[in-house]
Design a protein around this motif. Structure first.
Motif, PDB file in Angstrom:
ATOM      1  N   PHE A  19      55.546 -39.179  13.267  1.00 48.46           N
ATOM      2  CA  PHE A  19      55.280 -38.963  14.689  1.00 48.46           C
ATOM      3  C   PHE A  19      56.159 -39.880  15.541  1.00 48.46           C
ATOM      4  CE2 PHE A  19      52.378 -40.082  18.361  1.00 48.46           C
ATOM      5  CZ  PHE A  19      52.663 -38.942  19.092  1.00 48.46           C
ATOM      6  N   LEU A  20      56.231 -41.156  15.158  1.00 48.83           N
ATOM      7  CA  LEU A  20      57.045 -42.103  15.918  1.00 48.83           C
ATOM      8  C   LEU A  20      58.532 -41.784  15.774  1.00 48.83           C
ATOM      9  CD1 LEU A  20      55.210 -45.493  15.248  1.00 48.83           C
ATOM     10  CD2 LEU A  20      55.076 -44.027  17.267  1.00 48.83           C
ATOM     11  N   ARG A  21      58.952 -41.418  14.568  1.00 49.48           N
ATOM     12  CA  ARG A  21      60.367 -41.101  14.364  1.00 49.48           C
ATOM     13  C   ARG A  21      60.795 -39.938  15.257  1.00 49.48           C
ATOM     14  NH1 ARG A  21      60.119 -39.776   9.478  1.00 49.48           N
ATOM     15  NH2 ARG A  21      60.248 -37.513   9.628  1.00 49.48           N
ATOM     16  N   ILE A  22      60.008 -38.862  15.266  1.00 51.10           N
ATOM     17  CA  ILE A  22      60.350 -37.694  16.090  1.00 51.10           C
ATOM     18  C   ILE A  22      60.382 -38.074  17.569  1.00 51.10           C
ATOM     19  CG2 ILE A  22      59.517 -35.444  16.865  1.00 51.10           C
ATOM     20  CD1 ILE A  22      58.408 -35.037  14.007  1.00 51.10           C
ATOM     21  N   SER A  23      59.398 -38.847  18.000  1.00 54.12           N
ATOM     22  CA  SER A  23      59.320 -39.234  19.414  1.00 54.12           C
ATOM     23  C   SER A  23      60.461 -40.145  19.816  1.00 54.12           C
ATOM     24  CB  SER A  23      57.975 -39.920  19.680  1.00 54.12           C
ATOM     25  OG  SER A  23      56.894 -39.065  19.360  1.00 54.12           O
ATOM     26  N   LEU A  24      60.781 -41.117  18.966  1.00 55.07           N
ATOM     27  CA  LEU A  24      61.836 -42.076  19.299  1.00 55.07           C
ATOM     28  C   LEU A  24      63.218 -41.426  19.233  1.00 55.07           C
ATOM     29  CD1 LEU A  24      60.381 -45.134  17.380  1.00 55.07           C
ATOM     30  CD2 LEU A  24      60.718 -45.010  19.851  1.00 55.07           C
ATOM     31  N   SER A  30      67.821 -44.861  17.412  1.00 53.72           N
ATOM     32  CA  SER A  30      68.007 -44.813  15.966  1.00 53.72           C
ATOM     33  C   SER A  30      66.759 -45.431  15.327  1.00 53.72           C
ATOM     34  CB  SER A  30      69.254 -45.601  15.570  1.00 53.72           C
ATOM     35  OG  SER A  30      69.377 -45.691  14.172  1.00 53.72           O
ATOM     36  N   VAL A  31      66.216 -44.792  14.294  1.00 61.23           N
ATOM     37  CA  VAL A  31      64.934 -45.219  13.731  1.00 61.23           C
ATOM     38  C   VAL A  31      65.069 -45.552  12.249  1.00 61.23           C
ATOM     39  CG1 VAL A  31      62.526 -44.577  13.320  1.00 61.23           C
ATOM     40  CG2 VAL A  31      63.688 -43.808  15.401  1.00 61.23           C
ATOM     41  N   LEU A  32      64.519 -46.702  11.869  1.00 62.97           N
ATOM     42  CA  LEU A  32      64.382 -47.088  10.469  1.00 62.97           C
ATOM     43  C   LEU A  32      62.900 -47.150  10.149  1.00 62.97           C
ATOM     44  CD1 LEU A  32      66.957 -50.025  10.445  1.00 62.97           C
ATOM     45  CD2 LEU A  32      67.325 -47.736   9.508  1.00 62.97           C
ATOM     46  N   GLU A  33      62.546 -46.845   8.896  1.00 64.55           N
ATOM     47  CA  GLU A  33      61.135 -46.810   8.518  1.00 64.55           C
ATOM     48  C   GLU A  33      60.895 -47.593   7.242  1.00 64.55           C
ATOM     49  OE1 GLU A  33      59.468 -42.830   8.309  1.00 64.55           O
ATOM     50  OE2 GLU A  33      61.204 -42.082   9.412  1.00 64.55           O
ATOM     51  N   ALA A  34      59.718 -48.229   7.177  1.00 62.66           N
ATOM     52  CA  ALA A  34      59.281 -48.914   5.963  1.00 62.66           C
ATOM     53  C   ALA A  34      57.770 -48.763   5.838  1.00 62.66           C
ATOM     54  CB  ALA A  34      59.664 -50.387   6.005  1.00 62.66           C
ATOM     55  N   ILE A 108      51.620 -41.464  23.396  1.00 66.86           N
ATOM     56  CA  ILE A 108      53.042 -41.616  23.086  1.00 66.86           C
ATOM     57  C   ILE A 108      53.865 -41.967  24.320  1.00 66.86           C
ATOM     58  CG2 ILE A 108      53.581 -39.157  23.352  1.00 66.86           C
ATOM     59  CD1 ILE A 108      55.076 -41.722  20.825  1.00 66.86           C
ATOM     60  N   GLN A 109      53.491 -41.475  25.485  1.00 70.14           N
ATOM     61  CA  GLN A 109      54.262 -41.809  26.682  1.00 70.14           C
ATOM     62  C   GLN A 109      54.129 -43.292  27.029  1.00 70.14           C
ATOM     63  OE1 GLN A 109      56.526 -39.858  27.985  1.00 70.14           O
ATOM     64  NE2 GLN A 109      55.938 -38.298  26.474  1.00 70.14           N
ATOM     65  N   GLU A 110      52.919 -43.817  26.878  1.00 69.04           N
ATOM     66  CA  GLU A 110      52.743 -45.259  27.105  1.00 69.04           C
ATOM     67  C   GLU A 110      53.524 -46.062  26.073  1.00 69.04           C
ATOM     68  OE1 GLU A 110      49.347 -48.782  27.037  1.00 69.04           O
ATOM     69  OE2 GLU A 110      48.752 -46.693  26.760  1.00 69.04           O
ATOM     70  N   PHE A 111      53.461 -45.612  24.816  1.00 67.81           N
ATOM     71  CA  PHE A 111      54.199 -46.298  23.755  1.00 67.81           C
ATOM     72  C   PHE A 111      55.692 -46.345  24.074  1.00 67.81           C
ATOM     73  CE2 PHE A 111      56.802 -45.817  19.929  1.00 67.81           C
ATOM     74  CZ  PHE A 111      56.461 -46.957  19.224  1.00 67.81           C
ATOM     75  N   LEU A 112      56.264 -45.208  24.464  1.00 68.67           N
ATOM     76  CA  LEU A 112      57.692 -45.155  24.781  1.00 68.67           C
ATOM     77  C   LEU A 112      58.026 -46.040  25.984  1.00 68.67           C
ATOM     78  CD1 LEU A 112      58.336 -41.345  24.212  1.00 68.67           C
ATOM     79  CD2 LEU A 112      59.119 -43.239  22.763  1.00 68.67           C
TER      80      LEU A 112
END
Length: 229
Positions: A19-24, A30-34, A108-112
């Protein structure tokens, strides 16, 4: 054109990461995940993210510990994203160096908007290197390792902490009181014998002769200095 900001997300829930990857990515980041703390710290050390998004409930280590280890060498903004909503948890994270704290579930809007706000906050001062190399000695702050001539040497937590503190300011004198306060706490600033013992063990491990030091120099009555800076 400037490079897109890199956001590292450390969260063990695949659906949250997706969800975060798609939104960001939709916002040009650019998104990295762990999924674990160890993997996240490794990615952070290798990629130097512009913002770290950190869940506290990780399977291998507590997120508060990840935050503390990250803060030892990076001052990049950290946004904690957690189901832990207690004031005590928030205070602990903020005191440990988090810049913001959002509880799940979240909008998600607040997060962004919070990500954009953190990116506007240029880190104060220089970011510490993830590793310090001084001739044959390598002090890896991100992975808590010390190598001498390419061979890893074993140090206790206190021994590594003292060496790491000196490595953050190579060539500069760090006073005994500062080292004692940072590593043992403010109630131990008079216990200089603790520090002498630990420095002695580090020198022994590194085969560093205090009368003709290669690595750690004593400034009599003041403190210690890591040579090579």
């Amino acid at each position: 054109m400037s490079q897109p900001a890199t956001i590292l997300v450390i969260d063990d829930e695949p659906q949250i990461r997706k969800f975060l990857r798609i939104s960001l990515v939709s916002q040009g980041y650019s998104v990295l995940e762990a999924a674990t703390g160890v993997e996240g710290l490794s990615l952070a050390a290798l990629n130097k993210p512009d913002v770290l998004v950190l869940d506290l409930g990780l399977p291998d280590m507590d997120g508060q510990q990840v935050l503390c280890e990250f803060r030892e060498w990076s001052n990049a903004p950290v946004l904690v994203l957690s189901v832990r909503a207690s004031e005590a948890q928030k205070v602990q994270a903020l005191d440990a160096g988090a810049n913001d704290y959002v509880t799940k579930p979240f909008g998600i809007q607040e997060f962004l908007a919070r990500i954009r706000a953190l990116l506007r906050q240029a880190p104060a001062g220089e970011t510490q290197p993830a590793a310090v190399e001084l001739g044959p000695l390598t002090i890896d702050l991100a992975f808590r390792r010390v190598l001498l001539d390419g061979v890893e040497v074993a140090l206790t937590r206190k021994e590594f902490a003292v060496l790491a503190q000196l490595a953050r300011y190579p060539g500069r004198v760090i006073t005994q009181q500062q080292l004692l306060k940072d590593i043992w706490g403010p109630t131990h600033i008079e216990n200089s014998h603790y520090l002498r013992i630990v420095v002695g063990h580090v020198r022994q491990t590194l085969a560093d002769d205090p009368t003709c030091p290669r690595f750690i120099a004593t400034e009599p009555g003041v403190g210690y200095r890591l040579l090579g800076g």
